[in-house]
Design an enzyme around this catalytic site. Sequence first.
Site, PDB file in Angstrom:
ATOM      1  N   CYS A 271      10.001  -1.310  -9.144  1.00 50.78           N
ATOM      2  CA  CYS A 271      10.238  -0.015  -8.493  1.00 50.78           C
ATOM      3  C   CYS A 271      11.619   0.556  -8.786  1.00 50.78           C
ATOM      4  O   CYS A 271      11.745   1.534  -9.519  1.00 50.78           O
ATOM      5  CB  CYS A 271      10.070  -0.170  -6.987  1.00 50.78           C
ATOM      6  SG  CYS A 271       8.372  -0.489  -6.526  1.00 50.78           S
TER       7      CYS A 271
HETATM    8  N1  LIG Z   1       5.369  -4.252  -6.607  1.00 49.39           N
HETATM    9  C1  LIG Z   1       5.862  -3.523  -5.638  1.00 49.39           C
HETATM   10  O1  LIG Z   1       6.585  -4.057  -4.789  1.00 49.39           O
HETATM   11  C2  LIG Z   1       5.542  -2.034  -5.506  1.00 49.39           C
HETATM   12  C3  LIG Z   1       5.922  -1.382  -4.328  1.00 49.39           C
HETATM   13  C4  LIG Z   1       5.604  -0.046  -4.159  1.00 49.39           C
HETATM   14  C5  LIG Z   1       4.943   0.633  -5.189  1.00 49.39           C
HETATM   15  N2  LIG Z   1       4.605   0.000  -6.336  1.00 49.39           N
HETATM   16  C6  LIG Z   1       3.886   0.774  -7.342  1.00 49.39           C
HETATM   17  O2  LIG Z   1       2.518   0.412  -7.327  1.00 49.39           O
HETATM   18  C7  LIG Z   1       1.977   0.466  -8.650  1.00 49.39           C
HETATM   19  C8  LIG Z   1       1.389  -0.872  -9.024  1.00 49.39           C
HETATM   20  O3  LIG Z   1       2.426  -1.841  -8.991  1.00 49.39           O
HETATM   21  P1  LIG Z   1       2.136  -3.391  -8.910  1.00 49.39           P
HETATM   22  O4  LIG Z   1       3.438  -4.027  -8.577  1.00 49.39           O
HETATM   23  O5  LIG Z   1       0.966  -3.684  -8.051  1.00 49.39           O
HETATM   24  O6  LIG Z   1       1.756  -3.674 -10.442  1.00 49.39           O
HETATM   25  P2  LIG Z   1       0.988  -4.958 -11.018  1.00 49.39           P
HETATM   26  O7  LIG Z   1       1.274  -4.983 -12.463  1.00 49.39           O
HETATM   27  O8  LIG Z   1       1.271  -6.146 -10.175  1.00 49.39           O
HETATM   28  O9  LIG Z   1      -0.544  -4.588 -10.782  1.00 49.39           O
HETATM   29  C9  LIG Z   1      -1.226  -3.614 -11.485  1.00 49.39           C
HETATM   30  C10 LIG Z   1      -2.586  -4.156 -11.843  1.00 49.39           C
HETATM   31  O10 LIG Z   1      -3.350  -3.119 -12.447  1.00 49.39           O
HETATM   32  C11 LIG Z   1      -4.172  -3.702 -13.437  1.00 49.39           C
HETATM   33  N3  LIG Z   1      -4.651  -2.629 -14.309  1.00 49.39           N
HETATM   34  C12 LIG Z   1      -3.997  -1.949 -15.272  1.00 49.39           C
HETATM   35  N4  LIG Z   1      -4.814  -1.010 -15.808  1.00 49.39           N
HETATM   36  C13 LIG Z   1      -5.992  -1.074 -15.152  1.00 49.39           C
HETATM   37  C14 LIG Z   1      -7.220  -0.379 -15.264  1.00 49.39           C
HETATM   38  N5  LIG Z   1      -7.383   0.602 -16.140  1.00 49.39           N
HETATM   39  N6  LIG Z   1      -8.228  -0.741 -14.454  1.00 49.39           N
HETATM   40  C15 LIG Z   1      -8.081  -1.770 -13.568  1.00 49.39           C
HETATM   41  N7  LIG Z   1      -6.937  -2.453 -13.414  1.00 49.39           N
HETATM   42  C16 LIG Z   1      -5.897  -2.116 -14.201  1.00 49.39           C
HETATM   43  C17 LIG Z   1      -3.278  -4.731 -14.098  1.00 49.39           C
HETATM   44  O11 LIG Z   1      -4.018  -5.720 -14.784  1.00 49.39           O
HETATM   45  C18 LIG Z   1      -2.544  -5.299 -12.878  1.00 49.39           C
HETATM   46  O12 LIG Z   1      -3.207  -6.408 -12.331  1.00 49.39           O
HETATM   47  C19 LIG Z   1       3.130   0.906  -9.537  1.00 49.39           C
HETATM   48  O13 LIG Z   1       3.077   2.298  -9.681  1.00 49.39           O
HETATM   49  C20 LIG Z   1       4.358   0.528  -8.740  1.00 49.39           C
HETATM   50  O14 LIG Z   1       5.466   1.352  -9.055  1.00 49.39           O
HETATM   51  C21 LIG Z   1       4.877  -1.339  -6.511  1.00 49.39           C
END
Ligand SMILES: NC(=O)c1ccc[n+]([C@@H]2O[C@H](COP(=O)([O-])OP(=O)(O)OC[C@H]3O[C@@H](n4cnc5c(N)ncnc54)[C@H](O)[C@@H]3O)[C@@H](O)[C@H]2O)c1
Length: 437
Positions: A271
């Site tokens: 983030c």
């Molecule tokens: N990690 C955090 O603490 C956090 C906090 C707030 C917001 N976010 C936001 O949330 C979003 C996701 O972050 P995250 O940390 O969960 O990422 P992550 O990489 O842990 O998870 C994303 C998942 O999406 C999957 N993916 C990618 N393309 C796909 C598709 N076409 N169909 C199905 N699955 C697909 C990936 O394999 C992965 O498992 C980002 O935009 C991030 O900025 C993250």
Amino acid sequence: MSTLLERIHSRAAVVGIIGQGYVGLPLALVFEAAGFCVLGFDVDPLKVEALNRGESYIKHIGSERVAAAGGRGRVTAPADIDRRRDCDAVLICVPTPLGRHREPDLSYIQSTAREIARRLRPGQLVVLESTTYPGTTEEEVLPVLASTGLGCPEDFLLAFSPEREDPGNARFSTRTIPKVVGGVNPASTEAAVALYGTAVERVVPVTSARVAESCKLLENVYRSINIALVNELKMTFDRMGIDIWEVIEAAKTKPFGFTPFYPGPGLGGHCIPLDPFYLSWKAAEHGIWTRFIELAGEINTSMPRWVVQKVMHALNEEGKSARAARILVLGLSYKEDIDDDRESPSYEIIELLQEVGARVDYCDPYFPVARPGRKHDIGLRSVACSAEVFATYDALVVATAHARFKDPALYRRVPLVVDTRNIVREHPEGPRRLVKA
Ligand SMILES: NC(=O)c1ccc[n+]([C@@H]2O[C@H](COP(=O)([O-])OP(=O)(O)OC[C@H]3O[C@@H](n4cnc5c(N)ncnc54)[C@H](O)[C@@H]3O)[C@@H](O)[C@H]2O)c1
């Protein structure tokens, strides 16, 4: 619309969550706990298989929670993408990284929107949760869904609701963290508020998806800038022989108007190092230079280099050169006690030390083997976390404040510790020299 609301209130609605990562998996669990059938989609077959076996691949979420949810029979991870048609609500939690030139990479959101559009049916609610710049939901997702010939809000509904995760935080969970929701029209907001209201304690409706998108960026820009501020003050006070950590502890006693932020070896996680640049990129389209964001980015990204300078200087004072010195970096996780190493500054510190000829190892109980990431592939395995092993190095660099690293006995026979997290204390038995960085 009324059918969707009825299905939400009666828990007959099926909730689909696309992306089962750090955000999507806990979200799936809170909707399951609220009584919904949840379909968790992911392109990573290993995650799909693990979920269907009732196992968690994220340590702080724990396999017990995933197994318990799976045991009740309401969470599955279908490999068949067409099962998205079965969903009343589709929540998008896919990555939003930066490209090579720090530009937003919306490819995951765009391809997911196209996949949803192919299976879109009347009565569905789609919510984007991935962090992104203001306007993405309306400019990138809405046109793709509308290209099917279905209209919003008469056929489907569309909203943005940012995730607020703090991995490993024992005080707040997905259920207790208030959820901001903004639809592309009032009917979409109403449906999304109804859905989240069943699963989280407090929903905060705002007037548009743009406000909800901007809210998330304000939160992350605020952190990035304040961390940059303390990092700058750390370097300033260091030159003056003043300990920034002691200064912050003293400032914290002010009962109003001060929120403590802490310096460190650089930003990490999915983030804070990335999201502010989504806003600066979009702002440029409107002729605005977001100077605070750029300055904070410049200071925060220079931290690993500053830490390495401190290590070299400290070795020099010991009569040693960084070249051929044996240096151990403690921690690959970007944050204490979690198994998330995305954007972790430890990798840059390791590579910078290797560049000057040091022989570098790392120790991190959360990463027995360092996995290749988007930008780094150090190809190392963790050494054992023990005083005997630590004593064999010329210098230790504390990069992560894992609880395990707080044991003073670990540092008893270490000649030099460079601590970026303020967790190592002076002790008569060692380390022989302690430098804060
Ligand atoms: N990690 C955090 O603490 C956090 C906090 C707030 C917001 N976010 C936001 O949330 C979003 C996701 O972050 P995250 O940390 O969960 O990422 P992550 O990489 O842990 O998870 C994303 C998942 O999406 C999957 N993916 C990618 N393309 C796909 C598709 N076409 N169909 C199905 N699955 C697909 C990936 O394999 C992965 O498992 C980002 O935009 C991030 O900025 C993250």
